[in-house]
Scaffold this motif. Structure first.
Motif, PDB file in Angstrom:
ATOM      1  N   PHE A  30       0.816  -1.228   0.000  1.00 36.85           N
ATOM      2  CA  PHE A  30       0.000   0.000   0.000  1.00 36.85           C
ATOM      3  C   PHE A  30       0.842   1.266   0.000  1.00 36.85           C
ATOM      4  O   PHE A  30       0.334   2.359  -0.261  1.00 36.85           O
ATOM      5  N   LYS A  31       2.131   1.131   0.291  1.00 37.36           N
ATOM      6  CA  LYS A  31       2.975   2.326   0.424  1.00 37.36           C
ATOM      7  C   LYS A  31       3.024   3.133  -0.870  1.00 37.36           C
ATOM      8  O   LYS A  31       3.239   4.336  -0.837  1.00 37.36           O
ATOM      9  N   ASP A  32       2.831   2.478  -1.997  1.00 36.47           N
ATOM     10  CA  ASP A  32       2.940   3.172  -3.284  1.00 36.47           C
ATOM     11  C   ASP A  32       1.913   4.299  -3.421  1.00 36.47           C
ATOM     12  O   ASP A  32       2.187   5.316  -4.053  1.00 36.47           O
TER      13      ASP A  32
ATOM     14  N   ALA B 298      13.110   5.622   7.171  1.00 33.18           N
ATOM     15  CA  ALA B 298      13.403   4.455   8.010  1.00 33.18           C
ATOM     16  C   ALA B 298      12.255   3.504   7.725  1.00 33.18           C
ATOM     17  O   ALA B 298      11.128   3.944   7.525  1.00 33.18           O
ATOM     18  N   SER B 299      12.545   2.211   7.710  1.00 35.12           N
ATOM     19  CA  SER B 299      11.483   1.313   7.247  1.00 35.12           C
ATOM     20  C   SER B 299      11.633  -0.093   7.792  1.00 35.12           C
ATOM     21  O   SER B 299      12.729  -0.527   8.140  1.00 35.12           O
ATOM     22  N   THR B 300      10.505  -0.803   7.840  1.00 31.41           N
ATOM     23  CA  THR B 300      10.553  -2.248   8.080  1.00 31.41           C
ATOM     24  C   THR B 300      10.587  -2.979   6.745  1.00 31.41           C
ATOM     25  O   THR B 300      10.481  -4.195   6.701  1.00 31.41           O
ATOM     26  N   GLY B 301      10.672  -2.260   5.639  1.00 30.75           N
ATOM     27  CA  GLY B 301      10.923  -2.895   4.344  1.00 30.75           C
ATOM     28  C   GLY B 301      10.025  -2.465   3.200  1.00 30.75           C
ATOM     29  O   GLY B 301      10.477  -2.381   2.054  1.00 30.75           O
ATOM     30  N   ASN B 302       8.760  -2.197   3.476  1.00 26.74           N
ATOM     31  CA  ASN B 302       7.873  -1.852   2.367  1.00 26.74           C
ATOM     32  C   ASN B 302       7.970  -0.385   1.957  1.00 26.74           C
ATOM     33  O   ASN B 302       7.984  -0.072   0.763  1.00 26.74           O
ATOM     34  N   THR B 303       8.047   0.501   2.937  1.00 32.15           N
ATOM     35  CA  THR B 303       8.209   1.920   2.590  1.00 32.15           C
ATOM     36  C   THR B 303       9.493   2.103   1.791  1.00 32.15           C
ATOM     37  O   THR B 303       9.528   2.836   0.799  1.00 32.15           O
ATOM     38  N   SER B 304      10.546   1.409   2.232  1.00 36.23           N
ATOM     39  CA  SER B 304      11.838   1.572   1.547  1.00 36.23           C
ATOM     40  C   SER B 304      11.785   1.038   0.125  1.00 36.23           C
ATOM     41  O   SER B 304      12.315   1.663  -0.802  1.00 36.23           O
TER      42      SER B 304
ATOM     43  N   GLY C 123      -2.063  -2.508  12.174  1.00 37.68           N
ATOM     44  CA  GLY C 123      -1.473  -1.307  12.776  1.00 37.68           C
ATOM     45  C   GLY C 123      -0.001  -1.493  13.064  1.00 37.68           C
ATOM     46  O   GLY C 123       0.404  -2.417  13.774  1.00 37.68           O
ATOM     47  N   GLY C 124       0.844  -0.606  12.492  1.00 35.33           N
ATOM     48  CA  GLY C 124       2.277  -0.604  12.768  1.00 35.33           C
ATOM     49  C   GLY C 124       2.658   0.772  13.270  1.00 35.33           C
ATOM     50  O   GLY C 124       2.520   1.094  14.453  1.00 35.33           O
ATOM     51  N   ASN C 125       3.105   1.609  12.329  1.00 37.78           N
ATOM     52  CA  ASN C 125       3.425   2.993  12.693  1.00 37.78           C
ATOM     53  C   ASN C 125       2.151   3.850  12.735  1.00 37.78           C
ATOM     54  O   ASN C 125       2.183   5.026  13.043  1.00 37.78           O
ATOM     55  N   LEU C 126       1.043   3.245  12.366  1.00 39.92           N
ATOM     56  CA  LEU C 126      -0.323   3.785  12.503  1.00 39.92           C
ATOM     57  C   LEU C 126      -0.654   4.916  11.538  1.00 39.92           C
ATOM     58  O   LEU C 126      -1.579   5.694  11.784  1.00 39.92           O
ATOM     59  N   GLY C 127       0.080   4.978  10.422  1.00 37.35           N
ATOM     60  CA  GLY C 127      -0.251   5.977   9.404  1.00 37.35           C
ATOM     61  C   GLY C 127      -1.434   5.546   8.551  1.00 37.35           C
ATOM     62  O   GLY C 127      -2.298   6.350   8.222  1.00 37.35           O
ATOM     63  N   ASN C 128      -1.492   4.258   8.207  1.00 42.34           N
ATOM     64  CA  ASN C 128      -2.471   3.844   7.204  1.00 42.34           C
ATOM     65  C   ASN C 128      -3.903   3.946   7.704  1.00 42.34           C
ATOM     66  O   ASN C 128      -4.770   4.460   7.011  1.00 42.34           O
ATOM     67  N   ASN C 129      -4.147   3.476   8.927  1.00 42.32           N
ATOM     68  CA  ASN C 129      -5.528   3.581   9.425  1.00 42.32           C
ATOM     69  C   ASN C 129      -5.914   5.051   9.595  1.00 42.32           C
ATOM     70  O   ASN C 129      -7.077   5.423   9.411  1.00 42.32           O
TER      71      ASN C 129
ATOM     72  N   LEU D 200      -5.698  -5.706   3.001  1.00 39.79           N
ATOM     73  CA  LEU D 200      -4.475  -6.516   2.885  1.00 39.79           C
ATOM     74  C   LEU D 200      -3.389  -5.598   2.355  1.00 39.79           C
ATOM     75  O   LEU D 200      -3.511  -5.043   1.260  1.00 39.79           O
ATOM     76  N   THR D 201      -2.343  -5.438   3.139  1.00 38.44           N
ATOM     77  CA  THR D 201      -1.398  -4.356   2.891  1.00 38.44           C
ATOM     78  C   THR D 201      -0.182  -4.758   2.057  1.00 38.44           C
ATOM     79  O   THR D 201       0.461  -3.901   1.448  1.00 38.44           O
ATOM     80  N   GLY D 202       0.142  -6.068   2.036  1.00 33.34           N
ATOM     81  CA  GLY D 202       1.363  -6.477   1.341  1.00 33.34           C
ATOM     82  C   GLY D 202       1.190  -7.800   0.605  1.00 33.34           C
ATOM     83  O   GLY D 202       0.415  -8.675   1.005  1.00 33.34           O
TER      84      GLY D 202
HETATM   85  N1  F0G Z   1       1.247  -3.856   6.631  1.00 30.42           N
HETATM   86  C1  F0G Z   1       2.403  -3.806   5.947  1.00 30.42           C
HETATM   87  C2  F0G Z   1       2.642  -4.834   4.914  1.00 30.42           C
HETATM   88  C3  F0G Z   1       3.348  -2.799   6.226  1.00 30.42           C
HETATM   89  O1  F0G Z   1       4.477  -2.755   5.551  1.00 30.42           O
HETATM   90  C4  F0G Z   1       3.074  -1.864   7.251  1.00 30.42           C
HETATM   91  C5  F0G Z   1       4.032  -0.819   7.602  1.00 30.42           C
HETATM   92  C6  F0G Z   1       1.839  -1.960   7.914  1.00 30.42           C
HETATM   93  C7  F0G Z   1       0.963  -2.966   7.579  1.00 30.42           C
HETATM   94  C8  F0G Z   1       1.452  -1.009   8.977  1.00 30.42           C
HETATM   95  O2  F0G Z   1       1.062   0.202   8.435  1.00 30.42           O
HETATM   96  O3  F0G Z   1       2.660   1.636   9.651  1.00 30.42           O
HETATM   97  O4  F0G Z   1       0.729   2.611   8.436  1.00 30.42           O
HETATM   98  O5  F0G Z   1       0.377   1.305  10.522  1.00 30.42           O
HETATM   99  N2  F0G Z   1       5.211  -0.764   7.159  1.00 30.42           N
HETATM  100  C9  F0G Z   1       6.131   0.350   7.349  1.00 30.42           C
HETATM  101  C10 F0G Z   1       7.353   0.197   6.489  1.00 30.42           C
HETATM  102  C11 F0G Z   1       6.343   0.759   8.722  1.00 30.42           C
HETATM  103  O6  F0G Z   1       8.406   0.747   6.828  1.00 30.42           O
HETATM  104  O7  F0G Z   1       7.283  -0.444   5.453  1.00 30.42           O
HETATM  105  P1  F0G Z   1       1.209   1.532   9.306  1.00 30.42           P
END
Ligand code: F0G
Length: 459
Positions: free
Chosen positions: A133-135, A156-162, A260-266, A397-399
């Motif tokens: 979804f980062k795109d 900084a990223s857990t992989g998808n943003t980067s 929910g991760g860094n909580l931007g998407n929700n 579904l985010t990834g």
């Molecule tokens: N799902 C996937 C596949 C993600 O890559 C992330 C976040 C989330 C859910 C959570 O979304 O952060 O907006 O609450 N990934 C970030 C990254 C942090 O660096 O790729 P979020």
């Protein structure tokens, strides 16, 4: 150094940026996108919408639908197609796009059955150009980075943003700096960053440590920050909610369930649904619920232990590495969305995530582990009565499933170890779901024996 410009001043066109706490509008943006007065997060607002100059909702729906048949570069993007709801660029033609968005909405019949709801749908944001979804957010934020004459972007990223940033930077002929944790990053994501030509730094720390280091870098070097504290990222991510409503012919679902991760998407999705209501495009909003992994549950704890008054940071650990985040930046925005839409926050165990991921796969859709928390969480929300079996539910579904093949292979081979459960118990729990590859002699007989054994088992 070849840096053309280092300040973050924004030409304000159809929007303003203002602080979520003190409400102060900013003419110039700080490098860390924090309010220069109080240090809180900022967001984009559209003052004209309150000044009687809001676009007509019927005309919006019509033009957005019409653009689906257009071959203009901007209209081919499932983000820029909704540009009336986005901050305006000086020159629309300068948008950096990979035709993001336009992602499918799938029915998940088997998952519906296992969750105990009559119908379940999933909007698969993993079907974006770089598989997440980062795109949708990246196309907007990086276009503003280039408009503001930056040559370097970073996250900084857990992989998808980067992965996403690296691709869009390459498309926009910009340089990108990726700061990721050493280890605990899925191979698919790391390989993307390399392929798209980013300067990739793996730091001996976790995601939260990477954020700390990057915050210092942006103070010392003219580089544009593309983490989700950047409000332009969230503006782009909003469009998946608008697109979802359009796919549902503007019928608002009862529930939307988001990891929910860094909580931007929700926060972004919530902003979109609330804005569509504000514009009269729809007359209601779905309840947006956030699901976290038990080992990375700061929002869950913030709500349950502190009634949302202060963040409870945690030392994050989960096999769903995308959401291995203990100190989420957008927790306040996220809480606002929970409150405004009547959603809730739930946590799920590693075993629950793994089972849910295999179930989504068995529906022929597949996703990465972080996305599967949505189904695992939905099961709990149905059990608790928060979601009724007759209500309509959409999982985000985010990834993409291919982001983290190692997790999937370990699961099916019976090699995945989940915390707080004995390996033997986990293997028993997942025995019916696992499909380990068989290594056989190169003979038709051997393969047919396997086929017949499987047939007998199914029958
Ligand atoms: N799902 C996937 C596949 C993600 O890559 C992330 C976040 C989330 C859910 C959570 O979304 O952060 O907006 O609450 N990934 C970030 C990254 C942090 O660096 O790729 P979020």
């Amino acid at each position: 150094m070849g840096i053309a410009q280092s300040d973050h001043s924004t030409v304000v066109r159809n929007h303003v940026v203002r602080c979520i706490s003190c409400g102060e509008p900013s003419a110039a943006l700080a490098a860390d996108f924090r309010c220069v007065h109080c240090g809180d997060l900022i967001e984009v607002d559209f003052p004209k919408w309150s000044a009687g100059l809001a676009p007509d909702p019927v005309a919006l729906k019509s033009v957005w639908r019409e653009r689906r048949t257009s071959n203009q570069a901007l209209d081919l993007s499932g983000v820029w197609r909704f540009r009336e709801a986005l901050p305006e660029l000086d020159d629309w033609a300068s948008a950096i796009t990979l035709q993001e968005g336009n992602t499918p909405l799938y029915d998940l019949p088997r998952c519906a059955h296992s969750a105990g709801v009559q119908r379940l749908q999933a909007k698969h944001q993993g079907m974006n150009p770089t598989g997440s979804f980062k795109d949708t957010g990246m196309t907007v934020a990086i276009s503003f980075a280039r408009q503001n004459k930056f040559q370097w972007v970073a996250c900084a990223s857990t992989g998808n943003t980067s992965a996403s940033m690296a691709a869009y930077a390459a498309r926009g002929r910009m340089r990108s700096l990726v700061v990721i944790p050493d280890g605990k990053i899925a191979w698919g994501k790391l390989s993307q960053s390399l392929d798209y030509g980013a300067l990739t730094c793996q730091l001996r720390t976790d995601f939260d440590g990477c954020v700390r280091v990057l915050n210092e870098i942006i103070r010392r070097y003219p580089i544009y920050l593309l983490n989700s504290v950047n409000p332009y990222r969230l503006e782009g991510q909003k469009t998946s909610a608008i697109e979802l409503l359009e796919q549902l012919d503007w019928q608002v679902p009862d529930h939307v369930v988001v990891p929910g991760g860094n909580l931007g998407n929700n926060s972004a999705l919530g902003k979109a649904f609330l804005e569509m209501k504000r514009l009269g495009v729809v007359d209601a909003v779905p309840k947006i619920s956030v699901i976290q992994a038990e080992g990375a549950n700061p929002l869950y704890r913030t709500v349950h232990e502190k009634h949302g008054q202060e963040l409870v940071p945690v030392e994050a650990d989960t096999l769903a590495t995308a959401i291995r985040i203990g100190n989420p930046a957008s927790w306040k925005k996220s809480l606002r969305v929970l409150e405004a839409t009547g959603g809730c926050v739930e946590q799920v165990t590693e075993a629950e995530i793994a089972v849910a991921k295999a179930e989504i796969g068995a529906d022929g859709v597949g996703c990465e582990p972080a996305s599967a928390v949505t189904l695992a969480g939905l099961k709990k929300l149905v059990k608790s009565g928060f979601v009724r079996p007759t209500e309509s539910v959409v999982l985000i579904l985010t990834g993409h499933v291919l982001k983290d093949p190692e997790y999937t292979i370990k699961f099916h081979r019976g090699d995945l170890s989940v915390p707080r459960m004995a390996d033997e118990d986990f293997r028993t729990l997942t025995a019916k779901q696992r499909r380990a590859p068989m290594v056989l002699d190169a003979s038709a007989d051997a393969v047919l024996r396997a086929l017949e054994a499987e047939d007998k088992q199914d029958g």
